[in-house]
Enzyme design. Structure first.
Site, PDB file in Angstrom:
ATOM      1  N   ALA A  29       0.869  -1.186   0.000  1.00 27.73           N
ATOM      2  CA  ALA A  29       0.000   0.000   0.000  1.00 27.73           C
ATOM      3  C   ALA A  29       0.904   1.234   0.000  1.00 27.73           C
ATOM      4  O   ALA A  29       0.820   2.099   0.868  1.00 27.73           O
ATOM      5  CB  ALA A  29      -0.970  -0.008   1.181  1.00 27.73           C
ATOM      6  N   HIS A  34       7.157   5.812   1.435  1.00 26.77           N
ATOM      7  CA  HIS A  34       7.921   4.609   1.067  1.00 26.77           C
ATOM      8  C   HIS A  34       8.862   4.916  -0.093  1.00 26.77           C
ATOM      9  O   HIS A  34      10.038   4.536  -0.084  1.00 26.77           O
ATOM     10  CB  HIS A  34       6.983   3.488   0.580  1.00 26.77           C
ATOM     11  CG  HIS A  34       6.057   2.935   1.627  1.00 26.77           C
ATOM     12  ND1 HIS A  34       4.691   3.006   1.515  1.00 26.77           N
ATOM     13  CD2 HIS A  34       6.310   2.278   2.784  1.00 26.77           C
ATOM     14  CE1 HIS A  34       4.139   2.402   2.548  1.00 26.77           C
ATOM     15  NE2 HIS A  34       5.085   1.960   3.345  1.00 26.77           N
ATOM     16  N   SER A 185       0.119   3.913   5.150  1.00 24.45           N
ATOM     17  CA  SER A 185      -0.797   3.042   4.398  1.00 24.45           C
ATOM     18  C   SER A 185      -2.173   3.043   5.048  1.00 24.45           C
ATOM     19  O   SER A 185      -3.193   2.950   4.371  1.00 24.45           O
ATOM     20  CB  SER A 185      -0.249   1.613   4.383  1.00 24.45           C
ATOM     21  OG  SER A 185       1.063   1.609   3.890  1.00 24.45           O
TER      22      SER A 185
END
Ligand code: AMP
Length: 277
Positions: A29, A34, A185
């Site tokens: 996700a 990230h 996420s």
């Protein structure tokens, strides 16, 4: 980008390279937070390897695990766009060939008794289990972690030094939405309105940073708890700690590196954040 589901295939591929491997473990996700880690890993190493694995053993709450967002197709598109070299995408059986019960326990010590360690029993043991296995599979030179999970960074650093692994750990700054909400996420589970309102979490952390010399921690803490409760945020903890070891502080200590950490539930979603002072 190469995608491997098996450790053996991953290692056969990685063995062909001599230069440093930068590794970013994730639970998918993916968001820009990230991706910022992947970009750094890509810049600083010959290879950037990322993993996506929603690790069942680190969820102390089964409902949280069941509701964890999965967006594999868009994740892969984002990884390709970020020029990640290798995605490791194992199934549960690959990481836990003997099942997920009766697993090894790690000596996490003090860090398992405070904050997320206290509120999520077993969580950091699950984190150690999976990170240890992923590090054995990928054998990276450099591991990239997000400071958003401040306590996790300390737990993993401690794990690596206990295991005496020759891996450098780099912690990366938290990426935030325009209103300050830390990218996560789990934010996908908030309503659009909720995402706006959840900016209050960061504003609260910032008020500690802005008022260290003019207020006591105790009075700011009381004021913040009242304000968060008035905005339907259910606070699990809001604490001040020494940023080196997470020893809890009752008051601001100007000569100590400090961090304020929060965990709260909002719209049924558990959110964490922190800010160094
Ligand atoms: P997760 O998929 O939540 O397990 O996160 C994978 C890695 O990304 C961890 O090292 C996180 O700390 C990091 N990360 C998560 N959110 C952010 C963010 N907003 N900014 C920077 N790094 C993040």
């Amino acid at each position: 980008m190469y995608i491997f589901k098996r450790i053996q295939d991953l290692q056969n591929h990685l063995n062909r390279y001599k230069g440093p491997i930068g590794f970013v473990p994730t639970m998918g996700a993916l968001h820009q937070g990230h991706i910022s880690l992947m970009k750094k890993a890509k810049e600083e190493n010959e290879l950037c390897v990322c993993s996506i694995f929603v690790n069942p053993t680190q969820f102390n709450d089964k409902k949280d695990f069941d509701k964890y967002p999965i967006t594999l197709e868009t994740d892969i598109a984002q990884l390709i766009a970020a020029e990640v070299d290798v995605l490791f995408l194992p199934e549960v059986e690959e990481m836990y060939p003997l099942g997920t019960e009766d697993l090894k326990t790690y000596d996490i010590g003090y860090l398992d008794t405070v904050l997320d360690g206290k509120f999520r029993p077993g969580h950091f043991n699950g984190v150690c289990l999976i990170v240890h296995r992923l590090l054995e599979a990928v054998r990276p030179h450099v591991l990239y972690l997000g400071e958003k999970d401040f306590q996790q960074c300390l737990v993993i650093q401690q794990l690596i030094s206990q295991l005496n692994l020759p891996i450098q750990v780099i912690t990366c700054a938290t990426l935030r939405e325009a209103n300050g909400l830390a990218m996560s996420s789990r934010n996908a589970r908030l309503s659009a309105n909720g995402k706006e309102k959840a900016g209050l979490i960061y504003k609260t952390l910032q008020s500690f940073k802005d008022r260290t010399s003019s207020s006591s921690f105790k009075s700011l803490h009381e004021e913040s708890l009242r304000n968060l409760a008035a905005h339907e945020m259910e606070v699990e903890y809001l604490l001040l700690a020494n940023a080196n070891n997470l020893f809890i502080l009752d008051e601001f200590e100007m000569n100590t590196p400090m961090v304020v950490l929060i965990a709260c539930k909002f719209e049924g979603v558990r959110l964490i954040d922190n800010l160094r002072i």
